[in-house]
Design a protein around this motif. Sequence first.
Motif, PDB file in Angstrom:
ATOM      1  N   THR A 160      46.176 -79.767  26.607  1.00 47.62           N
ATOM      2  CA  THR A 160      45.657 -78.335  26.263  1.00 47.62           C
ATOM      3  C   THR A 160      44.552 -78.334  27.515  1.00 47.62           C
ATOM      4  O   THR A 160      43.780 -79.172  27.611  1.00 47.62           O
ATOM      5  CB  THR A 160      45.054 -78.075  25.064  1.00 47.62           C
ATOM      6  OG1 THR A 160      46.113 -78.452  23.986  1.00 47.62           O
ATOM      7  CG2 THR A 160      44.585 -76.626  25.068  1.00 47.62           C
ATOM      8  N   THR A 161      44.979 -77.245  28.294  1.00 45.61           N
ATOM      9  CA  THR A 161      44.029 -76.812  29.536  1.00 45.61           C
ATOM     10  C   THR A 161      42.650 -76.228  28.756  1.00 45.61           C
ATOM     11  O   THR A 161      42.717 -75.664  27.302  1.00 45.61           O
ATOM     12  CB  THR A 161      44.518 -76.055  30.414  1.00 45.61           C
ATOM     13  OG1 THR A 161      44.688 -74.654  29.766  1.00 45.61           O
ATOM     14  CG2 THR A 161      45.814 -76.465  30.883  1.00 45.61           C
ATOM     15  N   PRO A 162      41.498 -76.141  29.477  1.00 50.50           N
ATOM     16  CA  PRO A 162      40.473 -75.543  29.010  1.00 50.50           C
ATOM     17  C   PRO A 162      40.538 -73.957  28.627  1.00 50.50           C
ATOM     18  O   PRO A 162      39.784 -73.758  27.872  1.00 50.50           O
ATOM     19  CB  PRO A 162      39.502 -75.619  30.350  1.00 50.50           C
ATOM     20  CG  PRO A 162      39.748 -76.728  30.999  1.00 50.50           C
ATOM     21  CD  PRO A 162      41.251 -76.685  30.958  1.00 50.50           C
ATOM     22  N   GLU A 163      41.607 -73.493  29.034  1.00 49.33           N
ATOM     23  CA  GLU A 163      42.028 -72.258  28.619  1.00 49.33           C
ATOM     24  C   GLU A 163      42.869 -72.023  27.391  1.00 49.33           C
ATOM     25  O   GLU A 163      43.385 -70.861  27.067  1.00 49.33           O
ATOM     26  CB  GLU A 163      42.848 -71.344  29.841  1.00 49.33           C
ATOM     27  CG  GLU A 163      41.886 -71.166  31.090  1.00 49.33           C
ATOM     28  CD  GLU A 163      41.860 -72.417  31.901  1.00 49.33           C
ATOM     29  OE1 GLU A 163      42.773 -73.458  31.716  1.00 49.33           O
ATOM     30  OE2 GLU A 163      40.952 -72.630  32.637  1.00 49.33           O
ATOM     31  N   ASP A 190      49.993 -77.931  29.210  1.00 47.41           N
ATOM     32  CA  ASP A 190      50.362 -78.236  30.587  1.00 47.41           C
ATOM     33  C   ASP A 190      51.422 -79.128  30.409  1.00 47.41           C
ATOM     34  O   ASP A 190      51.778 -79.508  29.344  1.00 47.41           O
ATOM     35  CB  ASP A 190      49.173 -78.587  31.448  1.00 47.41           C
ATOM     36  CG  ASP A 190      48.432 -80.000  31.054  1.00 47.41           C
ATOM     37  OD1 ASP A 190      49.108 -80.755  30.304  1.00 47.41           O
ATOM     38  OD2 ASP A 190      47.463 -80.287  31.500  1.00 47.41           O
ATOM     39  N   ARG A 191      52.029 -79.844  31.534  1.00 46.17           N
ATOM     40  CA  ARG A 191      53.127 -80.608  31.559  1.00 46.17           C
ATOM     41  C   ARG A 191      52.926 -82.141  31.352  1.00 46.17           C
ATOM     42  O   ARG A 191      53.592 -82.886  31.388  1.00 46.17           O
ATOM     43  CB  ARG A 191      53.717 -80.564  32.987  1.00 46.17           C
ATOM     44  CG  ARG A 191      54.420 -79.305  32.941  1.00 46.17           C
ATOM     45  CD  ARG A 191      55.036 -79.117  34.557  1.00 46.17           C
ATOM     46  NE  ARG A 191      55.934 -80.237  35.047  1.00 46.17           N
ATOM     47  CZ  ARG A 191      56.287 -80.406  36.149  1.00 46.17           C
ATOM     48  NH1 ARG A 191      55.775 -79.649  36.907  1.00 46.17           N
ATOM     49  NH2 ARG A 191      57.243 -81.435  36.389  1.00 46.17           N
ATOM     50  N   ALA A 212      41.679 -86.252  14.698  1.00 54.62           N
ATOM     51  CA  ALA A 212      41.436 -85.404  13.350  1.00 54.62           C
ATOM     52  C   ALA A 212      41.814 -83.932  14.158  1.00 54.62           C
ATOM     53  O   ALA A 212      41.373 -83.537  15.325  1.00 54.62           O
ATOM     54  CB  ALA A 212      39.920 -85.192  13.022  1.00 54.62           C
ATOM     55  N   PRO A 213      42.569 -83.205  13.289  1.00 53.61           N
ATOM     56  CA  PRO A 213      43.304 -81.919  13.813  1.00 53.61           C
ATOM     57  C   PRO A 213      42.018 -80.854  14.277  1.00 53.61           C
ATOM     58  O   PRO A 213      40.957 -80.892  13.086  1.00 53.61           O
ATOM     59  CB  PRO A 213      43.937 -81.457  12.877  1.00 53.61           C
ATOM     60  CG  PRO A 213      44.415 -82.680  12.037  1.00 53.61           C
ATOM     61  CD  PRO A 213      43.473 -83.686  12.158  1.00 53.61           C
ATOM     62  N   GLY A 214      41.945 -80.461  15.416  1.00 53.72           N
ATOM     63  CA  GLY A 214      40.807 -79.394  15.670  1.00 53.72           C
ATOM     64  C   GLY A 214      39.343 -79.873  15.892  1.00 53.72           C
ATOM     65  O   GLY A 214      38.683 -79.236  16.391  1.00 53.72           O
TER      66      GLY A 214
END
Length: 821
Positions: A490-493, A497-498, A520-522
């Motif tokens: 996951t990008t900072p935004e 991504d790929r 851990a999720p989140g």
Amino acid sequence: MELLLLPWVLLLLATAPGPGPWPAADAQQSCSLRCGDRGALCSCHPTCVGLGTCCPDMRDFCLEIQPYSGSMMGGKDFVVQHLTWSSPVESVICRFKESVQTLGHVDSLGRVHCVSPLLYETGRIPFTLSMDNGRSFPRSGTWLAVHPSKVSETEKSQLVNETHWQYYGTTSTRDALSLTWNASALPTDLVTIELWGYEETGKPYSGEWMAKWSYLYPLATNAPNSGSFSFIPNPASQNFQRWEVGALRIISSKHYAGKKDVHALWSNEHALAWHLGDDFRADPVSWATTQCLAWEKLEEELPDFLGELPDCPCTLAQARADSGRFHTDYGCDIEHGSVCTYHPGAVHCVRSVQASPQYGAGQQCCYTADGTQLLTADSTSGSTPDRGHDWGSPPFRAPPRVPGLSHWLYDVISFYHCCLWAPECSRYMRLRRSSGCRSYRPPRLASAFGDPHFITFDGANFTFNGRGEYVLLESGLTDLRVQARAEPRTTPEGLQDRGTRLTAVAIQEGNSDVVEVRLAPGRGDLQVLLNQEVLTFAEQSWMDLKGMFLSVAAGDSASIMLSSGAGLEVSVQGPFLSVTVLLPEKFLNHTQGLLGTLNDSPTDDFTLRSGKVLPPTASSRELAQFGADWAVKNASSLLTYDSRLLVNNYLYGPKHDSTFQPLFPEDITPSPGQETEADKLCEDNNFCSFDVAATRSLSFGNATRVAYQLHRHRVQSLKPVVSCGWLAPPANGLKEGSKYLVGSTVYFHCNNGYSLEGAQVSTCEANGNWSYPAPACQPGRSHTVLLSIVFGGLALVVLAALLYLLLQRRKRNMTPWTSQP
């Protein structure tokens, strides 16, 4: 093929929640007697919490407790959470393992309490709860019984100056002994302080061999619960003299002395020198010598267990890196100051994780500061194998497999007899001689980390950033399976991504428990699941599980040690999991999956399920097909699906997402200006350079760099080392040197009155042999005496020559006078 898969699909549909709206829990459904069951309308399985499918009364019947762990000695009061009892109750009964019952109670706030029982095993102990005096047990939970040494000191009573207790009577000291405890831990005004003794009776290694704790006698009754107690011990009566190992127990005086399984505080188990008889106090050395000789005689009659123990690692680096088979001995830990009471020359010791198969024995290996193994043949500080593994071994309960206590009887108290109370340590060391390392073979190592990058057991490496769940390793040798989940980065935004990263790893061997380690999720910190239930490590960092041991360190790494000797190390490195698998040599030619075919040849590491082998020169796109081929099958998945996201994306979604377009090295172009920064950070680390370019993140690249460095460091630590084995000093002589690895040199000398026959120096060669065998010291004049004779003889010759010359000169000087008429 479709028809063959149909039963599995139907099974999954029946046991897993469907996509879309979740069925409301039927109020008529209950978790009474159903804990762990998924059910049709509502679930009593741990995964139901995240899925929102739990039966409404799950917390009333599938119990959570606080605290959840305590010593296997028992006496720990714990409270059932989320269960408040307002109705009158006849009797609360807590039943452990369907056989051991203790009495509980309901307090003034309506909270239900249980007391843990005295057990002879460690691990997760199932228990059930009855609120109707034992007529029914519809509620269930799990209690974690732990080795006494792993219990917090605040939960035990403390022997003040414990050494003084265990040497009492061996010196002229007759001072009072003192005991302290946390008075608030026992809600009572008056306490009874008792002595309990431990023994194992019956014929060794037979069905009659039994372990037993016995109440012996009180030290005090109706004593104030002040948190301290002192006394001057008197010798116990003769009928108690056979107990030499025991512990003190403090209970409320409202209970009769010796009552089992009540709320209590135990001391450490220890040598009962302070309670032994007058004959011990009159002549402790003679008494201990007699005990030592009796132990020696018994040992020689018992089976030899040394032959089935694994050899020790040759170096400290190997011992610390071989985490699947060896673990830190808490009695000598370099990470905690190297307080090595029984091995004063060592800085670190390890124990074999698994007990030996037939006799339940344990290996111990100790090392000096320079990494050299200490041997009992050279020093009393050497490592000593154990007839009873200190940590015990399944099925526990019976000798010599009782955790801690069997070890005390067969290995520790005998050390007191022979080495600490009497000068007979050579007898002990002869029967507890250290194992060398000539037959030790380091484990093989494979890793996965970063975006993700894989390094196989044979050293091949590749990058595969597919999205899905994949088989890292399968082995038919022990039915070992290791699986991993790769999720998009996951990008900072907040966009995907790929690239991908490993977020979960699960392992099982045979019918062992299933352990999963995930982010851990989140939150991104480490979370460990046992059979799909999230574990907490607030109280314990070590757990004895079915077919494995689990250790968690600092909340960011977990070690799983399997009964086969295989090991799994998982740690958090930045935003991803770094995974390392260690396999003993016996797994050669018995592996498949993304971590390759372990056979000392990297040429066939890219083997598909069909048996087709991709060449080492395969392109990144071909290797992506290799990765996709090793997607997990639903029917054999070990991973947990306890959220709607996981169910929809991975349980019902494809195990390999063919629509996800991964990044290939040839597709990556470094951003302007970042290439120089990446070069500075990564240097020659291609994995790091790839991840910096792929993620545009130096921190991600740095995490990859660190993970790769850790992999290389462990590979270096586990490099094979040649040992020539212990070399004995000659009889009537001595040797200098206690290192036996390749390049090491040993020197030999003889005592006065003996001469050396053979080489004075021997060197360990690369072929594992000494350059010369150990010499002998033969009776006769020593070199010193011979040299004295030689030089003395020469001195006499020189003196005689000088006298001759002087006489000749004098004769010449007298000749003219005698020639005159």
